[in-house]
Scaffold this motif. Sequence first.
Motif, PDB file in Angstrom:
ATOM      1  N   TRP A 133      -6.990 -28.495  62.662  1.00  0.00           N
ATOM      2  CA  TRP A 133      -7.396 -28.087  61.306  1.00  0.00           C
ATOM      3  C   TRP A 133      -7.645 -29.332  60.443  1.00  0.00           C
ATOM      4  O   TRP A 133      -6.789 -29.750  59.660  1.00  0.00           O
ATOM      5  CB  TRP A 133      -6.321 -27.203  60.658  1.00  0.00           C
ATOM      6  N   PRO A 134      -8.829 -29.926  60.557  1.00  0.00           N
ATOM      7  CA  PRO A 134      -9.134 -31.116  59.758  1.00  0.00           C
ATOM      8  C   PRO A 134      -9.588 -30.797  58.336  1.00  0.00           C
ATOM      9  O   PRO A 134      -9.735 -31.710  57.518  1.00  0.00           O
ATOM     10  CB  PRO A 134     -10.271 -31.765  60.553  1.00  0.00           C
ATOM     11  N   HIS A 135      -9.790 -29.508  58.036  1.00  0.00           N
ATOM     12  CA  HIS A 135     -10.380 -29.103  56.759  1.00  0.00           C
ATOM     13  C   HIS A 135      -9.325 -28.992  55.664  1.00  0.00           C
ATOM     14  O   HIS A 135      -9.172 -27.943  55.028  1.00  0.00           O
ATOM     15  CB  HIS A 135     -11.094 -27.760  56.911  1.00  0.00           C
ATOM     16  N   ALA A 136      -8.577 -30.063  55.416  1.00  0.00           N
ATOM     17  CA  ALA A 136      -7.458 -29.978  54.486  1.00  0.00           C
ATOM     18  C   ALA A 136      -7.052 -31.369  54.018  1.00  0.00           C
ATOM     19  O   ALA A 136      -7.678 -32.377  54.357  1.00  0.00           O
ATOM     20  CB  ALA A 136      -6.285 -29.267  55.155  1.00  0.00           C
ATOM     21  N   THR A 137      -5.965 -31.423  53.253  1.00  0.00           N
ATOM     22  CA  THR A 137      -5.439 -32.672  52.724  1.00  0.00           C
ATOM     23  C   THR A 137      -4.567 -33.353  53.781  1.00  0.00           C
ATOM     24  O   THR A 137      -3.767 -32.682  54.438  1.00  0.00           O
ATOM     25  CB  THR A 137      -4.602 -32.398  51.468  1.00  0.00           C
ATOM     26  N   PRO A 138      -4.699 -34.669  53.962  1.00  0.00           N
ATOM     27  CA  PRO A 138      -3.857 -35.361  54.941  1.00  0.00           C
ATOM     28  C   PRO A 138      -2.369 -35.203  54.629  1.00  0.00           C
ATOM     29  O   PRO A 138      -1.961 -35.161  53.466  1.00  0.00           O
ATOM     30  CB  PRO A 138      -4.292 -36.823  54.806  1.00  0.00           C
ATOM     31  N   ALA A 139      -1.557 -35.153  55.680  1.00  0.00           N
ATOM     32  CA  ALA A 139      -0.116 -34.970  55.510  1.00  0.00           C
ATOM     33  C   ALA A 139       0.496 -36.097  54.690  1.00  0.00           C
ATOM     34  O   ALA A 139       1.398 -35.870  53.873  1.00  0.00           O
ATOM     35  CB  ALA A 139       0.558 -34.878  56.874  1.00  0.00           C
ATOM     36  N   ASP A 140       0.016 -37.331  54.879  1.00  0.00           N
ATOM     37  CA  ASP A 140       0.616 -38.449  54.149  1.00  0.00           C
ATOM     38  C   ASP A 140       0.318 -38.382  52.661  1.00  0.00           C
ATOM     39  O   ASP A 140       1.092 -38.878  51.837  1.00  0.00           O
ATOM     40  CB  ASP A 140       0.183 -39.795  54.735  1.00  0.00           C
ATOM     41  N   THR A 141      -0.794 -37.754  52.276  1.00  0.00           N
ATOM     42  CA  THR A 141      -1.102 -37.585  50.852  1.00  0.00           C
ATOM     43  C   THR A 141      -0.102 -36.637  50.199  1.00  0.00           C
ATOM     44  O   THR A 141       0.418 -36.921  49.108  1.00  0.00           O
ATOM     45  CB  THR A 141      -2.531 -37.045  50.662  1.00  0.00           C
ATOM     46  N   LEU A 142       0.167 -35.512  50.838  1.00  0.00           N
ATOM     47  CA  LEU A 142       1.156 -34.576  50.300  1.00  0.00           C
ATOM     48  C   LEU A 142       2.542 -35.204  50.271  1.00  0.00           C
ATOM     49  O   LEU A 142       3.294 -35.011  49.308  1.00  0.00           O
ATOM     50  CB  LEU A 142       1.164 -33.295  51.138  1.00  0.00           C
ATOM     51  N   ALA A 143       2.891 -35.980  51.296  1.00  0.00           N
ATOM     52  CA  ALA A 143       4.195 -36.637  51.330  1.00  0.00           C
ATOM     53  C   ALA A 143       4.321 -37.666  50.208  1.00  0.00           C
ATOM     54  O   ALA A 143       5.387 -37.815  49.608  1.00  0.00           O
ATOM     55  CB  ALA A 143       4.408 -37.301  52.686  1.00  0.00           C
ATOM     56  N   ALA A 144       3.221 -38.355  49.918  1.00  0.00           N
ATOM     57  CA  ALA A 144       3.245 -39.354  48.845  1.00  0.00           C
ATOM     58  C   ALA A 144       3.474 -38.699  47.492  1.00  0.00           C
ATOM     59  O   ALA A 144       4.195 -39.246  46.637  1.00  0.00           O
ATOM     60  CB  ALA A 144       1.934 -40.132  48.843  1.00  0.00           C
ATOM     61  N   PHE A 145       2.895 -37.530  47.272  1.00  0.00           N
ATOM     62  CA  PHE A 145       3.133 -36.801  46.021  1.00  0.00           C
ATOM     63  C   PHE A 145       4.608 -36.437  45.900  1.00  0.00           C
ATOM     64  O   PHE A 145       5.203 -36.578  44.826  1.00  0.00           O
ATOM     65  CB  PHE A 145       2.277 -35.535  45.969  1.00  0.00           C
TER      66      PHE A 145
END
Length: 254
Positions: free
Chosen positions: A115-127
């Motif tokens: 599922w590449p059609h989304a926000t990267p996991a590291d971006t959500l973790a950074a938030f």
Amino acid sequence: MSLFIDTLGHGDDLVLIHGWGIHGAVWQRVAEQLAQDYCVHIVDLPGCGNSAMVEPYTLDALAAVLDRCFPLPVHVLGWSLGGAVGLQWALTQPDKLRSLTLCASSPRFMQAEDWPHATPADTLAAFARSLSQDYAATLEVFLGLQVMGSRDGRAVLRSLQASLASRPAPQVAALMAGLEILTATDLRSAVSQIACPMLLQYGERDRMTPPEAGQWLASASHAELVMHGGAGHAPFISHEADFIAAQKSFLQRV
């Protein structure tokens, strides 16, 4: 609990659900125009704007809170996280939704190998990491991400900033719990079970919920897809007239 709900207009009931990091005021301009034909209910999700926090703060709990607030069948329009809440509501209470519109939303918000059609996991973790360190700066960065790629990015950002400032900002607890929902949610296998008519409104240049997510949803659910050229994550702001025209056309046909 009862949510803060701003109601305007007359006609069939239409519930507007906002996304993460903001509150219902983001819908104000859209609501005023839709209220010419509908009874529009602008919701502040728990812990956002003028609504109190709720525990537990899960996708199912948010859908249940909304369901208790609206005992009669309604049309629903959800943006981003609000779209996932609408999906969950439609899945758990299929007789309560007359129609469901997803705006820049997704059955899964975090990228995966399939599922590449989304926000990267590291971006959500950074938030999640930055929220406890600098709450205001984190929200500002998030607003900036929503307009990336948009043809009218600066104007859309100003609109989002003004909306956020017009009511109490979301509580940190609600933001953290909302990030957990964005990270954990995966409704892909359930989308085909949605029984009500669906409209999908997406931005061609959305970096957070790429247009491929909308295309996948259209294929999986046989929903109607409207792709707004040059729009980012907030097509209801950047392409307001076209967005409202598509919404009214859809609602008149269901």
